[in-house]
Design a protein around this motif. Structure first.
Motif, PDB file in Angstrom:
ATOM      1  N   ALA A 192       0.832  -1.211   0.000  1.00  0.00           N
ATOM      2  CA  ALA A 192       0.000   0.000   0.000  1.00  0.00           C
ATOM      3  C   ALA A 192       0.857   1.248   0.000  1.00  0.00           C
ATOM      4  N   GLU A 193       0.308   2.310  -0.574  1.00  0.00           N
ATOM      5  CA  GLU A 193       0.975   3.613  -0.534  1.00  0.00           C
ATOM      6  C   GLU A 193       0.444   4.470   0.609  1.00  0.00           C
ATOM      7  N   ARG A 194      -0.752   4.156   1.071  1.00  0.00           N
ATOM      8  CA  ARG A 194      -1.309   4.888   2.203  1.00  0.00           C
ATOM      9  C   ARG A 194      -2.091   3.908   3.085  1.00  0.00           C
ATOM     10  N   THR A 199      -8.866   1.577  -1.576  1.00  0.00           N
ATOM     11  CA  THR A 199      -8.442   1.348  -2.950  1.00  0.00           C
ATOM     12  C   THR A 199      -8.952  -0.010  -3.421  1.00  0.00           C
ATOM     13  N   PRO A 200      -9.049  -0.236  -4.752  1.00  0.00           N
ATOM     14  CA  PRO A 200      -9.500  -1.549  -5.243  1.00  0.00           C
ATOM     15  C   PRO A 200      -8.654  -2.701  -4.723  1.00  0.00           C
ATOM     16  N   SER A 201      -7.326  -2.538  -4.697  1.00  0.00           N
ATOM     17  CA  SER A 201      -6.483  -3.627  -4.214  1.00  0.00           C
ATOM     18  C   SER A 201      -6.696  -3.874  -2.719  1.00  0.00           C
ATOM     19  N   ALA A 202      -6.942  -2.793  -1.958  1.00  0.00           N
ATOM     20  CA  ALA A 202      -7.177  -2.951  -0.526  1.00  0.00           C
ATOM     21  C   ALA A 202      -8.510  -3.641  -0.260  1.00  0.00           C
ATOM     22  N   VAL A 295      -4.471  -6.349  -8.846  1.00  0.00           N
ATOM     23  CA  VAL A 295      -5.824  -5.806  -8.851  1.00  0.00           C
ATOM     24  C   VAL A 295      -5.757  -4.345  -9.254  1.00  0.00           C
ATOM     25  N   ASP A 296      -6.632  -3.901 -10.150  1.00  0.00           N
ATOM     26  CA  ASP A 296      -6.669  -2.489 -10.537  1.00  0.00           C
ATOM     27  C   ASP A 296      -7.262  -1.659  -9.414  1.00  0.00           C
TER      28      ASP A 296
END
Length: 296
Positions: A192-194, A199-202, A295-296
């Motif tokens: 993760a960046e944050r 987010t979709p991946s999260a 995942v987008d």
């Protein structure tokens, strides 16, 4: 890498649905299997489809195992696609392919009897046909040949599918399969960046951890950052938020050695299939020690 060392001892082992399923499939290659429990479909539930590309390689068998487990955990159907290149003795090739699909379907039926399995034999370009078939799939799974390139469902095909398929893709990287004890109890790791789960991946990573009944580690890495950590519970999932002072690729590859799977977004500049992936995604596909969800 002191903070990554602390992470390694963070998650305690506990039974998971994924671990139970993995043990069943390991039973098919020499371990004592546990009795599987068929899960009935719930009325009105929309059934997803897991599509997996298969050939005769060991990497492909591992991919089918993981695809079947994903289908079992989520109550989805499984579709096995075997693509043969045109040319050669077609009758003999088709018979060989049909026997392969029959063996793989029998393996899934024995280990995951609740999973509905369909199989298809096709002739043409493996990547093209897998991408075309994947348009109607909920999750696409491909195997990864360690050290190989340019083969039927190997590195080049996996890279292209991972980059170009619009939905989630699972690239099965498990060097030395079958894995050692405790593989099924490992957490999902989200790159993760944050530190949020919007987010979709999260969202995907949280859902994956929930169906597996395992922990989720949200890993953020910054070379000049400070080590930060906290633990929370989100939708019944124990979530460990960790920030480590390290290069993102180095941190992710190191942690992948103790993860059941890693989840990250695919993004990059337009161009060739590999260039469509970001640098971290490309590194994960080449070097991770566990399966990789894109995942987008």
């Amino acid at each position: 890498m002191h903070d990554l060392e602390r992470y390694r001892a963070l998650v305690d082992s506990r039974p998971t649905r994924f671990g139970e399923a993995v043990n069943r499939y390991l039973g098919a290659v020499g371990h004592r299997p546990e009795q599987p429990v068929a899960m009935p479909a719930r009325a009105g539930e929309v059934i997803g489809v897991v599509l997996v590309g298969a050939d005769e390689s060991p990497a492909s068998y591992s991919a089918v195992d993981h695809a079947a487990i994903e289908a079992e955990l989520r109550g989805w159907d499984l579709r096995i696609l075997h693509v043969q290149r045109s040319g050669g003795r077609q009758q003999t090739t088709r018979e060989t392919g049909a026997r392969l699909l029959e063996r793989l379907a029998a393996r899934v039926h024995a280990c995951s009897p609740s999973v509905a399995v369909t199989r298809r034999l096709a002739v043409g370009s493996p990547a093209h046909l897998l991408l075309a078939e994947g348009r109607n799939a909920t999750l696409v799974v491909v195997g990864h040949r360690h050290g190989g390139a340019g083969t039927a469902f190997g590195l080049s095909v996996g890279d292209r599918v991972a980059a170009q398929h619009p939905g989630p893709v699972l690239v099965v990287r498990v060097p030395g399969w079958p894995p050692g004890p405790g593989f099924g109890e490992r957490p999902i790791v989200l790159a993760a960046e944050r530190a949020d789960l919007n987010t979709p991946s999260a969202v995907f990573a949280l859902a994956e951890a929930r169906v597996r009944r395992c922990d989720l580690v949200v890993l953020r890495a910054h070379p000049d950052g400070a080590a930060v950590g906290r633990t929370d519970t989100v939708e019944g999932v124990r979530v460990h938020y960790r920030t480590v002072p390290a290069d993102p690729v180095t941190a992710l590859i190191d942690v992948s050695n103790r993860a059941a799977a890693i989840v990250l977004g695919r993004r990059g500049a337009a161009g060739s299939p590999v260039a469509l992936l970001g640098s971290v995604s490309r590194a994960a596909l080449q070097r991770a020690y566990c399966p990789v969800f894109l995942v987008d």
